[in-house]
Enzyme design. Sequence first.
Site, PDB file in Angstrom:
ATOM      1  N   GLU A 246      23.726 -17.187  -6.856  1.00 55.32           N
ATOM      2  CA  GLU A 246      24.998 -17.379  -7.544  1.00 55.32           C
ATOM      3  C   GLU A 246      25.338 -18.857  -7.442  1.00 55.32           C
ATOM      4  O   GLU A 246      25.576 -19.379  -6.353  1.00 55.32           O
ATOM      5  CB  GLU A 246      26.133 -16.545  -6.973  1.00 55.32           C
ATOM      6  CG  GLU A 246      27.365 -16.668  -7.876  1.00 55.32           C
ATOM      7  CD  GLU A 246      28.619 -16.085  -7.284  1.00 55.32           C
ATOM      8  OE1 GLU A 246      29.543 -16.873  -6.994  1.00 55.32           O
ATOM      9  OE2 GLU A 246      28.675 -14.856  -7.117  1.00 55.32           O
ATOM     10  N   CYS A 280      33.807 -20.845  -6.836  1.00 50.37           N
ATOM     11  CA  CYS A 280      32.990 -20.996  -8.041  1.00 50.37           C
ATOM     12  C   CYS A 280      33.632 -20.358  -9.261  1.00 50.37           C
ATOM     13  O   CYS A 280      33.370 -20.779 -10.395  1.00 50.37           O
ATOM     14  CB  CYS A 280      31.593 -20.431  -7.802  1.00 50.37           C
ATOM     15  SG  CYS A 280      31.576 -18.760  -7.140  1.00 50.37           S
TER      16      CYS A 280
END
Length: 480
Positions: A246, A280
């Site tokens: 990720e 994020c």
Amino acid sequence: MQARHFINGEWLHGEGWVDSLDPATGEVLGAFAEGGEQQARAAVDAASLAFNTPQWAQNPRLRQQVMLAWAAALEPRREKLAHLLTRENGKPLAQSQGEVGGALSEILYYAGLTRHTPGAAMEVAPGEFSTMFREPAGVAGLIIPWNAPGVLLIRALAPALAAGCATVVKPAPQTALFNAAVMAPLLEQKALPPGVVNLFMESGHAGAAHLVASPKVDVLSFTGSTATGTRIMQDAAPTMKKLSLELGGKSCCLVFEDADIDAIAPKLAAAATIISGQQCTAARRVLVQASRLEQMKAALSAALKALPLGHGLDAATRIGPLIDRHARDQVGARIQEAQDSCDQVLLAGGIPDDAGLADGAFLTPSLIHHRDSGAFFCQEEIFGPLLVLEAFEDEADAVARANHTDFGLSASVWTNHGARALRVARALRDGTVWINDHNKLFAEAETGGYRKSGLGRLHGYDALLDFTELKHVYQSVGTV
């Protein structure tokens, strides 16, 4: 506080100690044992040996019992862990409490899936049978970041254990004390076979590099920057190991003209400044329909300005420090470049003047307006409290602007028109799209990105599959 390595069922000292600091004050909280390639090799060897014995990999009932016992042991420690997370990471206590609760939920979710990894069987011709088995992939190396070290540890470790893998965990040095405290009740369980879960810490990168390159590591899970993820893919290529990555994001919030701007602005401000903008999926770009641009400028500026900075243990704090002064200086410099080159500075953030914050890694939030979506600050993930405001004309323009990026992690759509919300969500090239909300993450729903935002999925059932291999067994038994 001191945190040691845990390898092959034993707590071990390292090659000296490294201080862990409170990013809000610079105070020394404790120290973790220094490690590197030597500890990584020992941990991988222990995990490989443990995986090659059937008592863990082939015993889902034991795995479930261990995970349930871990969750039960963590439950009475929730508040203590949340305080430690705030002191070591800097985030406001309410965010830490939510994260610890989310981590516990994650353990329970995967404990429930542990005894449900079904395959399939079929008769492909008379007396000929094909059976599909889901098997644990092997040794899993888990490299954990510092920004949400509770949830991001558990969402990798829990599915790996549920699948039957043996694991090696390498936490970020900035939050090593917290990760060790979360893992301690698991590591101390007598039912956990030696070598199934190993923990080593380091201030450098040699140990992590060994996890990436080692042929004994079958799966590698990493959450972090796209640049680091690219290097991991390159270095892992010779071993052809499975990767779960990720990576970066540049989340857009698309606000249409029918939305209530004054009600939405505080939500967008909170989405942009979660973990001081160090998440994020944090809101990075707000795209508002042109007819509402001036109203959004005023409302969003006021909402960001109203968020108080301070130590995360102060109940009034809404924005804590960045993870350390080095990050503050790097991010602050990039934000200053954005302010110098944008069309309009709506809120000029930077290092605060408040003497009470002088010892910490604080940055006040910045809001800028710009027309060109190709500008570096519209394209680059700047990991801090910077929000870019842009205008669009219609749905097609909004989608084109939002999709003008190398990333594809998350986005949100804000409108009262149900059909438009779904239509736009489907057109966006992102792994997660929220409608009239942002940053809603939980164990049951997969998270991951398109394009340079990564590979694989974390959370949900698909995360379990990332730690498995699919085996086909054929047998011809004949007919009666």
